[in-house]
Enzyme design. Sequence first.
Site, PDB file in Angstrom:
ATOM      1  N   ASP A   1      -3.604  -5.070 -12.954  1.00  0.00           N
ATOM      2  CA  ASP A   1      -4.925  -5.658 -13.400  1.00  0.00           C
ATOM      3  C   ASP A   1      -6.158  -4.350 -13.492  1.00  0.00           C
ATOM      4  O   ASP A   1      -5.997  -3.445 -14.039  1.00  0.00           O
ATOM      5  CB  ASP A   1      -5.351  -6.728 -12.647  1.00  0.00           C
ATOM      6  CG  ASP A   1      -6.668  -7.463 -13.094  1.00  0.00           C
ATOM      7  OD1 ASP A   1      -6.530  -8.317 -13.870  1.00  0.00           O
ATOM      8  OD2 ASP A   1      -7.972  -7.201 -12.363  1.00  0.00           O
TER       9      ASP A   1
ATOM     10  N   ASP B   1       1.315 -15.104 -18.320  1.00  0.00           N
ATOM     11  CA  ASP B   1       0.003 -14.720 -17.860  1.00  0.00           C
ATOM     12  C   ASP B   1      -0.793 -14.957 -19.167  1.00  0.00           C
ATOM     13  O   ASP B   1      -0.861 -14.330 -20.124  1.00  0.00           O
ATOM     14  CB  ASP B   1      -0.205 -13.350 -17.462  1.00  0.00           C
ATOM     15  CG  ASP B   1      -1.451 -12.818 -16.986  1.00  0.00           C
ATOM     16  OD1 ASP B   1      -2.291 -13.517 -16.934  1.00  0.00           O
ATOM     17  OD2 ASP B   1      -1.364 -11.640 -16.679  1.00  0.00           O
TER      18      ASP B   1
ATOM     19  N   GLY C   1       2.994 -16.060 -13.755  1.00  0.00           N
ATOM     20  CA  GLY C   1       1.520 -15.903 -14.227  1.00  0.00           C
ATOM     21  C   GLY C   1       1.093 -14.464 -13.850  1.00  0.00           C
ATOM     22  O   GLY C   1       2.033 -13.438 -13.572  1.00  0.00           O
ATOM     23  N   HIS C   2      -0.036 -14.163 -13.578  1.00  0.00           N
ATOM     24  CA  HIS C   2      -0.968 -12.942 -13.284  1.00  0.00           C
ATOM     25  C   HIS C   2      -0.609 -12.449 -12.114  1.00  0.00           C
ATOM     26  O   HIS C   2      -0.186 -11.109 -12.093  1.00  0.00           O
ATOM     27  CB  HIS C   2      -2.452 -13.464 -13.460  1.00  0.00           C
ATOM     28  CG  HIS C   2      -3.427 -12.181 -13.792  1.00  0.00           C
ATOM     29  ND1 HIS C   2      -3.294 -11.215 -14.611  1.00  0.00           N
ATOM     30  CD2 HIS C   2      -4.449 -11.589 -12.772  1.00  0.00           C
ATOM     31  CE1 HIS C   2      -4.195 -10.291 -14.392  1.00  0.00           C
ATOM     32  NE2 HIS C   2      -4.807 -10.511 -13.436  1.00  0.00           N
ATOM     33  N   PHE C   3      -0.899 -13.075 -11.022  1.00  0.00           N
ATOM     34  CA  PHE C   3      -0.299 -12.594  -9.679  1.00  0.00           C
ATOM     35  C   PHE C   3       0.910 -12.804  -9.299  1.00  0.00           C
ATOM     36  O   PHE C   3       1.482 -13.426  -8.436  1.00  0.00           O
ATOM     37  CB  PHE C   3      -1.107 -12.941  -8.655  1.00  0.00           C
ATOM     38  CG  PHE C   3      -2.793 -12.340  -8.499  1.00  0.00           C
ATOM     39  CD1 PHE C   3      -3.113 -11.375  -7.973  1.00  0.00           C
ATOM     40  CD2 PHE C   3      -3.669 -13.117  -9.285  1.00  0.00           C
ATOM     41  CE1 PHE C   3      -4.196 -10.857  -7.753  1.00  0.00           C
ATOM     42  CE2 PHE C   3      -5.028 -12.677  -9.145  1.00  0.00           C
ATOM     43  CZ  PHE C   3      -5.258 -11.384  -8.495  1.00  0.00           C
TER      44      PHE C   3
END
Length: 302
Positions: free
Chosen positions: A105, A239, A265-267
Amino acid sequence: MTVPVTCHRATRVAGIDIFYREAGEEGAPVIVLLHGFPSSSHMYRNLIPALADRYHVIASDLPGFGLSEMPSPTAFEYGFAAFSDVVARFLEQLGAERYALYLMDYGAPTGFRLALAHPDRVTALIVQNGNAYDDGMGDFWAPTRAYWADSGPANRDAMRPFLSLEGTRFQYLAGTRDEARVDPAAWLYDQLFLDRPGAKEIQLDIIYDYRTNVALYPAFHAYFRAHQPPALILWGENDPIFLAEGAHAFLRDLPGAELHFFDTGHFALEDKAHEMIPVMRDFLARTLLPGNRNSETENDYV
């Protein structure tokens, strides 16, 4: 097995107190972990000991994040150019002359800027849901792009829900298959720092500055093509923030990169670390420890 001890330290860099986590033997190959929004080095609390038996692992909190100092915007120009400069100075103070970068990120443009400035220092890249291509930015980014185009009060205020507890929780859970695998303490920890007086205005400034990273995408791509750093791309394929297309895009400029998707997903580390760590250890052994470990041994770690 012996679990490496993580030390929690602070040092002053460019007039700012920088908190960092550190583990592993000095003299071992260095791995620098750069965190994402809205987290801090806390997001690497489980990864650090999983790598530190063979590597010197360093993870700092960026200014305004986690336990690092949050200076006034009048004293520090919050943005990714400044973040990259602080990280470079921080690593120089620690004597880290060459290092692999784990980028997630916000850590991705920070690390890519660092690589642009000091390409000779970067031994490898591990990119986890850290974008460098327009391909990775879908409909989720529409309000942010509107803010970049016009940073007036209406568009700035439209970003505020993303800084709420529900917005932080969304980042951790969107795209995961089993929410029970994600520790709620992670998003509560992040929100603690987002809720400090003045923090949200700083974060809105940083979100606005993110547009400068998009403008640098061609320079990042040129760096990839010119230097061809060994690269491992790890991606939570569900994500909604950085789409899977953004992971595939790296292969245009880094055709030798290794690409792995995970059903999350993202994390991604929050619920898929047990799948990601063996892949990382295999890559790092082949890249940073040639001749010392074969991939079969590394894959047996978890």
